[in-house]
Design a protein around this motif. Structure first.
Motif, PDB file in Angstrom:
ATOM      1  N   SER A 123      55.088-117.862  18.160  1.00 47.55           N
ATOM      2  CA  SER A 123      54.221-118.561  17.429  1.00 47.55           C
ATOM      3  C   SER A 123      54.541-119.699  18.068  1.00 47.55           C
ATOM      4  O   SER A 123      54.813-120.818  18.493  1.00 47.55           O
ATOM      5  N   PRO A 124      53.239-120.145  18.348  1.00 54.24           N
ATOM      6  CA  PRO A 124      52.475-121.138  18.835  1.00 54.24           C
ATOM      7  C   PRO A 124      53.444-122.593  17.530  1.00 54.24           C
ATOM      8  O   PRO A 124      53.285-123.934  18.582  1.00 54.24           O
ATOM      9  N   MET A 125      53.736-122.214  17.319  1.00 53.31           N
ATOM     10  CA  MET A 125      54.028-123.240  15.773  1.00 53.31           C
ATOM     11  C   MET A 125      55.122-123.981  16.224  1.00 53.31           C
ATOM     12  O   MET A 125      56.198-125.211  16.423  1.00 53.31           O
ATOM     13  N   SER A 265      47.702-121.108  13.604  1.00 48.12           N
ATOM     14  CA  SER A 265      49.444-120.368  14.242  1.00 48.12           C
ATOM     15  C   SER A 265      49.198-118.964  13.636  1.00 48.12           C
ATOM     16  O   SER A 265      49.227-118.119  14.591  1.00 48.12           O
ATOM     17  N   MET A 346      51.938-130.394  16.250  1.00 48.82           N
ATOM     18  CA  MET A 346      52.703-129.097  15.820  1.00 48.82           C
ATOM     19  C   MET A 346      53.647-129.127  16.572  1.00 48.82           C
ATOM     20  O   MET A 346      54.651-128.334  15.568  1.00 48.82           O
ATOM     21  N   ALA A 353      57.332-121.753  11.274  1.00 41.48           N
ATOM     22  CA  ALA A 353      57.868-120.711  12.117  1.00 41.48           C
ATOM     23  C   ALA A 353      58.929-119.365  11.865  1.00 41.48           C
ATOM     24  O   ALA A 353      58.295-118.542  11.392  1.00 41.48           O
ATOM     25  N   ALA A 405      48.011-116.042  21.213  1.00 38.85           N
ATOM     26  CA  ALA A 405      49.729-116.730  21.759  1.00 38.85           C
ATOM     27  C   ALA A 405      49.507-117.320  22.914  1.00 38.85           C
ATOM     28  O   ALA A 405      50.057-118.455  23.085  1.00 38.85           O
ATOM     29  N   SER A 408      46.980-119.809  23.621  1.00 42.02           N
ATOM     30  CA  SER A 408      47.251-121.428  23.361  1.00 42.02           C
ATOM     31  C   SER A 408      48.416-121.821  24.188  1.00 42.02           C
ATOM     32  O   SER A 408      48.734-123.427  24.533  1.00 42.02           O
TER      33      SER A 408
END
Length: 604
Positions: A123-125, A265, A346, A353, A405, A408
């Motif tokens: 996850s980009p989080m 995300s 973020m 997440a 992702a 990203s």
């Protein structure tokens, strides 16, 4: 159909892939902002002292994070290798703990369990807080502890723990909780998360609530006591409410965090990261990503609720946490001057997440209310679900989200590398080695590295305090060298904030033989100033110089003509001068008070 062995192998491969990707990310990164503040404090204080460990850092109480940063600085001062390794090790611990938790929550789930794991891993989080060492020291131990304690809580609530091991389990979780709190006060959220997850994993209704309370009573009691004690300690030692705050700005920041960070995300966004040094990268999701994120969120919630009515509190729990967890963070950043784009950094979202991954595990692990356990039903149910179109679609959707992702992450990495800190530090360390026999006056690092708001932790004497060999950082020198914006040693000069009036005597008839005051052409506010002064002395010796409100500095002088550069803290409209050496008399020429800078910037 996936069997248990295949699921385990895929999980190991996913974790290994995450660590390889994260290893590349930190290998191409370097120190940034708060990292240098941690180094500066570790270089200017004993790392086992309470002054260091108990320091309130920007409203955080984090003695264990300070300790780990101090050890890393002691082992390899201003060297990115050790911090990078700590991030990889902490991430490995967290990822393994998350997989353990998923297997406890959903022991029979297969593809769904892998989706929950992959969501957390990629996850980009979770990316910005990982790449930033100071943030990673906070959040990674919390993630590991949250996953571990949730697994233990669910095991206790379901009665899966051997009675002979119950005591060891709740004591172990209590210790893990204390360790997590010592890294990050946000770990206080672990108790309510673990309790809610244990209730949701144990069924629904009042019966699940009471049985969860009873089954894990020792764990809940110990965690509650620690939570109460740590809350008091936190508010005594830290100052989280300092500054200006706005309810309206908090609401705007929370909504921006949800709409422009959390929601995109879910489809692997954002793909665009921009940076304005010295700010961290800011994510800018495309409109279609925000819309797609809401569609995915609605689709997952709809599927879960139509599949099983007990999914409603699970979805509600995840949504509530995603919003509520942002409120205290954004409140602390809610001054009118705070840019709304702060919410798109973020770095405050890794725990969100993880809670989403927990929700996915609960959803795929929940047993429909019309399916009570029998010898054959669980296997038949999971066999049917593993071949259902919905479950077969999950890995495909998950794979597309993972690819998104990774796009990203690559974009974030490119923005994260746009950071002058690493090059400056490497050059400065080499310069300090080469000029180990010199004496340097203290100075600030360049504004694009650290700004004066963190003074005195932006001073080179603190950041490079543990570098060896290096020059002495003194209060005076007769040859002014400064570090330029690239970290090289260059001739220095002093800016003209104020002029020092020349003495009325001469070299033949020096006017200073006792306490005197050198008049300035105007007042100074209190600040660490650098004084440039020419003189003529009757003999070698020492004088004492002082600004009003500051500490006196002893300055060596030589017989005859000379010049000195002195760093003095204070203000006022004159410099106090007093010969210390008996028989020393002094005539002073014109001088300057200002900032030590490169000679080419000092002016005429």
């Amino acid at each position: 159909m996936l069997n248990a062995r295949m699921v385990s192998m895929i999980a190991v491969a996913l974790i290994a892939a995450q660590l390889i990707i994260r290893g590349w990310l930190v290998a191409t990164g370097n120190f940034y902002w708060d990292d240098l503040v941690l180094i500066a404090r570790a270089s200017s204080n004993p790392i086992l002292s309470w002054e260091y460990l108990g320091h309130s850092h920007d409203g955080h109480f984090m003695p264990a994070a300070f300790l780990l940063a101090g050890v890393a600085t002691w082992l390899a001062p201003v060297n990115w290798v050790v911090p990078a390794l700590t991030l990889i090790v902490l991430q490995a611990i967290a990822s393994i703990a998350v997989w353990r938790m998923i297997r406890v929550i959903a022991p029979a789930a297969r593809a769904g369990a892998l989706v929950a794991l992959a969501f957390y891993l990629f996850s980009p989080m979770t990316v910005p807080a990982f790449a930033w060492w100071a943030a990673g020291l906070n959040t990674l131990p919390m993630q590991a502890a949250l996953a571990w304690i949730v697994a233990d809580a669910v095991g206790l609530a379901r009665g899966d723990v051997d009675p002979a091991r119950r005591r060891a389990v709740w004591i172990r979780s209590t210790v893990v909780f204390v360790v997590a709190l010592a890294f990050f006060e946000k770990s206080l959220f672990i108790l309510p998360i673990a309790f809610v997850v244990a209730v949701l994993a144990n069924g629904s209704g009042r019966r699940a609530l009471t049985s969860t309370l009873r089954a894990g009573r020792e764990l809940w009691a110990s965690l509650a006591v620690i939570t109460a004690i740590w809350t008091v300690v936190y508010f005594v030692t830290a100052d989280p409410t300092a500054g200006n705050h706005s309810v309206g700005q908090t609401a705007r920041l929370v909504w921006r965090s949800v709409s422009h960070a959390i929601v995109p995300s879910l489809v692997g966004g954002p793909w665009e990261w921009d940076r304005w040094t010295p700010s961290p990268p800011t994510g800018f999701p495309a409109t279609w990503m925000i819309v797609a994120g809401w569609v995915v969120l609605a689709a997952v919630a709809g599927w879960a609720v139509t599949r099983e009515r007990r999914a409603v509190p699970i979805v509600g729990f995840a949504a509530l946490y995603a919003v509520a967890a942002q409120i205290p963070v954004m409140w602390n950043r809610s001054s009118p001057e705070t840019a709304i784009e702060l919410a798109q950094h973020m770095r405050y979202l890794p725990d969100t997440a993880l809670v989403f991954a927990i929700a996915i595990a609960l959803l795929v692990g929940v047993r429909p209310t019309d399916a009570r356990p029998t010898d054959a039903q669980p296997d038949r149910r999971h066999a049917a679900e593993e071949t259902s179109p919905t479950v077969l679609l999950l890995p495909t959707v998950g794979a597309l989200a993972m690819v998104s992702a990774l796009v990203s992450l690559v974009s974030f990495s490119a923005s994260w590398r746009d950071n002058p800190t690493g090059d400056y530090l490497d050059t400065a360390v080499a310069t300090l080695h080469d000029n180990a026999d010199a004496t340097l006056l203290d100075q600030s690092v360049p504004l694009e590295i650290l700004q004066p708001v963190v003074y005195p932790d932006n001073q080179i004497s603190r950041i490079f305090g543990r570098v060896d060999p290096r020059p002495d950082f003194g209060t005076s020198t007769d040859r002014l060298l400064v570090l330029d914006t690239a970290g090289n040693a260059v001739p220095g000069g002093v800016t003209q904030r104020r002029l020092v009036t020349a003495g009325k005597g001469s070299c033949a008839r020096p006017e200073i033989s006792g306490p005197s005051r050198l008049e300035l052409d105007g007042p100074l506010f209190r600040w660490p100033w650098t004084v440039a002064l020419s003189y003529c002395a009757t003999r070698d010796g020492e004088i004492e110089m002082k600004l009003d409100g500051g500490r006196a500095a002893r300055v060596p002088v030589r017989s005859g003509l000379g010049s000195i550069y002195v760093r003095l803290d204070g203000g006022g409209d004159a410099i106090s001068v007093r010969p210390v050496t008996a028989g020393l008399r002094l005539h002073t020429g014109a001088g300057r008070v200002g900032e030590a800078v490169e000679a080419r910037f000092a002016g005429g």
